[in-house]
Design an enzyme around this catalytic site. Structure first.
Site, PDB file in Angstrom:
ATOM      1  N   LYS A  80       0.951  -1.403  -0.321  1.00 13.35           N
ATOM      2  CA  LYS A  80       0.264  -0.179   0.323  1.00 13.35           C
ATOM      3  C   LYS A  80       1.106   0.835   0.261  1.00 13.35           C
ATOM      4  O   LYS A  80       1.849   1.282   0.502  1.00 13.35           O
ATOM      5  CB  LYS A  80      -1.033   0.372   0.799  1.00 13.35           C
ATOM      6  N   SER A 155      -9.495   1.195   2.663  1.00 13.48           N
ATOM      7  CA  SER A 155      -8.670   2.483   2.255  1.00 13.48           C
ATOM      8  C   SER A 155      -7.810   1.583   1.903  1.00 13.48           C
ATOM      9  O   SER A 155      -7.108   2.102   0.406  1.00 13.48           O
ATOM     10  CB  SER A 155      -8.471   3.649   2.893  1.00 13.48           C
ATOM     11  N   SER A 179      -9.661  -0.704   7.432  1.00 16.99           N
ATOM     12  CA  SER A 179      -9.330  -0.351   6.019  1.00 16.99           C
ATOM     13  C   SER A 179      -8.635  -1.439   5.332  1.00 16.99           C
ATOM     14  O   SER A 179      -7.994  -1.682   4.523  1.00 16.99           O
ATOM     15  CB  SER A 179      -7.968   0.903   5.515  1.00 16.99           C
TER      16      SER A 179
HETATM   17  N1  GLN Z   1     -12.791   3.797   6.415  1.00 20.84           N
HETATM   18  C1  GLN Z   1     -12.146   4.485   7.547  1.00 20.84           C
HETATM   19  C2  GLN Z   1     -11.630   5.528   7.606  1.00 20.84           C
HETATM   20  O1  GLN Z   1     -11.961   6.519   6.570  1.00 20.84           O
HETATM   21  C3  GLN Z   1     -11.159   3.407   8.080  1.00 20.84           C
HETATM   22  C4  GLN Z   1      -9.473   4.093   7.667  1.00 20.84           C
HETATM   23  C5  GLN Z   1      -8.265   3.216   7.566  1.00 20.84           C
HETATM   24  O2  GLN Z   1      -9.311   2.244   8.849  1.00 20.84           O
HETATM   25  N2  GLN Z   1      -7.575   3.324   7.718  1.00 20.84           N
HETATM   26  O3  GLN Z   1     -11.614   6.254   8.747  1.00 20.84           O
END
Ligand code: GLN
Length: 475
Positions: A80, A155, A179
């Site tokens: 990532k 994400s 994420s």
């Molecule tokens: N979807 C969650 C957010 O928008 C988690 C993001 C993540 O785990 N980096 O914060």
């Protein structure tokens, strides 16, 4: 060569040792798959083809000498783009870091390098990992390989899409509030968030450091155990890294769940779409038929976790991202003379909408007037952590859906709160610092559903054993 893309990492590893194919051929197979699918998917932001082939050749020399570094030697992987990679651009999918080339590797990346894994490139994400559908990337969204009109989740959507499409055999992601697990569920692959402190965060660009963890995206639970074994362990560069020695994650992974006790989180049933509920209940029946005992357990604060997560996560993000001011780090606006204006313009143009929203929210909740709200979120966090730990002193794992729904169509969720809601079931483990894994189980109209298992702190070995049983029982 196409068959490489369908293999698991351990399956490929065995084939490499038998010299049925070479690490170079494996890397080339993934690169060819990218040529075919990337125009549609956009899972990668950077592909480091030449470096990958050089690493693969080095792996082939070790394999030919009968001296592989680890079971992952020669296996192609993706990382990532919020994990630093020495000499390879690391952007966090933000204009702010568009040209950033780190001078060092994140610890998880260097451990995998020492294990011989071959880095193919860097995967797309929501900008600074803030989002749930890989749509806030400054460089354009990623599509779901199963149905490209749909989102891959986020994400770590690029990592999940790359693994699901066979463009890498496994990938690293990050999981602050789900994420890794949520995109794994939406793309039909396995996603593990390890216990907080299990994998070093050194070199992971911070979002909310008390929540951030490096996570793994793999094709199955066994691969997950192998990648965890290669990445877990104490690192003096991360003050929150645990000194507890990693487990033998692959040992006994196929031993099944007979005698294990699981708790189905009751509140999660009402909040999930019918198809997700159906698959979760089918997973429960499967676990029972394999000899596990499954009870229902109530976690009434489940819904409060989402606002608490956003208060705590945004507060940390707002102070964390203060360093990107166009002076010390990041994009610098041109054509401005006054330094205040320089910072304002650099941040205004360098950050996207969602990142700005989090910074504003975080700055707001950290004001004196909002102290009560912030303290309340912290109390809720402590309460969640202790009641989940209490439940896990009896139960071996908790069962919840990963996502309330299957992958939605790109553009369908415009309201940020609707987007946040998709993280309902994944934030509790994040808040409590517990390990959690999403395993594909069933589908709805061809779209994968994931079930989530939350385990005891540092109990990844038992957690992956249970995940393996769920996986084998999914047919
Ligand atoms: N979807 C969650 C957010 O928008 C988690 C993001 C993540 O785990 N980096 O914060």
């Amino acid at each position: 060569m196409d068959k490489v893309c369908g293999m698991t990492a351990l399956g490929l590893s065995a084939a490499l040792r038998r010299r049925e194919l070479s690490a170079r051929e494996a890397a080339l197979a993934c690169l060819a798959r990218m040529e075919e699918r990337e125009p549609q998917l956009h899972a990668y932001l950077t592909v480091s083809r030449d470096e990958a082939l050089a690493e693969a050749d080095a792996a082939d020399r070790r394999l030919a000498a009968g001296e592989p570094l680890s079971p992952l030697d020669g296996v192609p992987m993706a990382v990532k783009d919020n994990l630093c990679t020495k000499g390879v651009r690391t952007t966090c999918a933000s204009r702010m870091l568009e040209g950033f080339v780190p001078p060092y590797d994140a610890e998880a990346v260097s451990r995998l390098g020492r294990a011989g894994a071959v880095l193919l490139g860097k995967t797309n994400l929501d900008e600074f990992a803030m989002g749930s559908d890989t749509g806030t990337s400054a460089f354009g969204p990623t599509a779901n390989p199963i149905d490209p009109s749909r989102v891959p989740g986020g994400s770590s959507g690029g990592s999940a899409a790359a693994v699901a499409a066979g463009e890498a055999l496994f990938a690293l992601g990050s999981d602050t509030g789900g994420s890794v697990r949520q995109p794994a569920a939406l793309c039909g692959v396995v996603g593990l968030r390890p216990t907080y402190g299990r994998i070093s965060r050194y070199g992971l660009v911070g979002f909310g450091p008390s929540l951030d963890q490096v996570g793994l995206v793999t094709k199955d639970a066994r691969d997950c155990a192998a990648v965890l074994a290669a990445t877990a362990g104490f690192d003096p560069h991360d003050a929150t890294s645990s000194r507890q020695s990693p487990g033998a994650y692959l040992d006994g992974i196929g031993d099944g769940v007979r005698g294990m006790r699981a708790a189905l989180v009751r509140e999660s049933l009402a909040e999930a779409e019918p198809c997700v509920r159906r698959e979760l209940l089918r997973a429960v029946a499967k676990l029972e038929s394999l000899g596990a005992r499954v009870d229902e357990l109530s976690l009434p604060f489940l819904k409060d976790m989402l606002p608490a997560y956003h208060i705590l996560g945004s507060a940390e993000a707002s102070s964390n991202l203060a360093r990107f001011d166009g002076v010390r780090y990041g994009f610098r606006a041109s054509g401005v003379s006054d330094w205040r204006q320089l910072i304002r313009e650099s941040r205004s143009r360098g950050f996207g909408l969602e990142v700005k929203r989090r910074i504003l929210l975080g700055t707001f909740v950290l004001t004196k007037e909002q102290r009560d709200a912030y303290e309340k979120a912290r109390r809720l966090r402590r309460k969640t952590a202790s009641s989940m730990a209490a439940a896990l002193s009896y139960y071996d794992f908790l069962l919840l859906p990963t996502s309330p729904e299957v992958a939605w169509k790109r553009g369908e969720k415009r309201d940020p709160v609707a987007m946040y809601r998709s993280d309902l079931f994944v934030v509790p483990a994040s808040i409590a610092g517990l390990p959690a894994v999403s395993v594909p189980f069933g589908e709805e109209n061809g779209l994968p559903v994931g079930v989530q298992l939350v385990g005891r702190a540092f109990g990844e070995r038992e957690l992956l054993r249970a995940a393996c049983a769920v996986e084998e029982g999914r047919a």
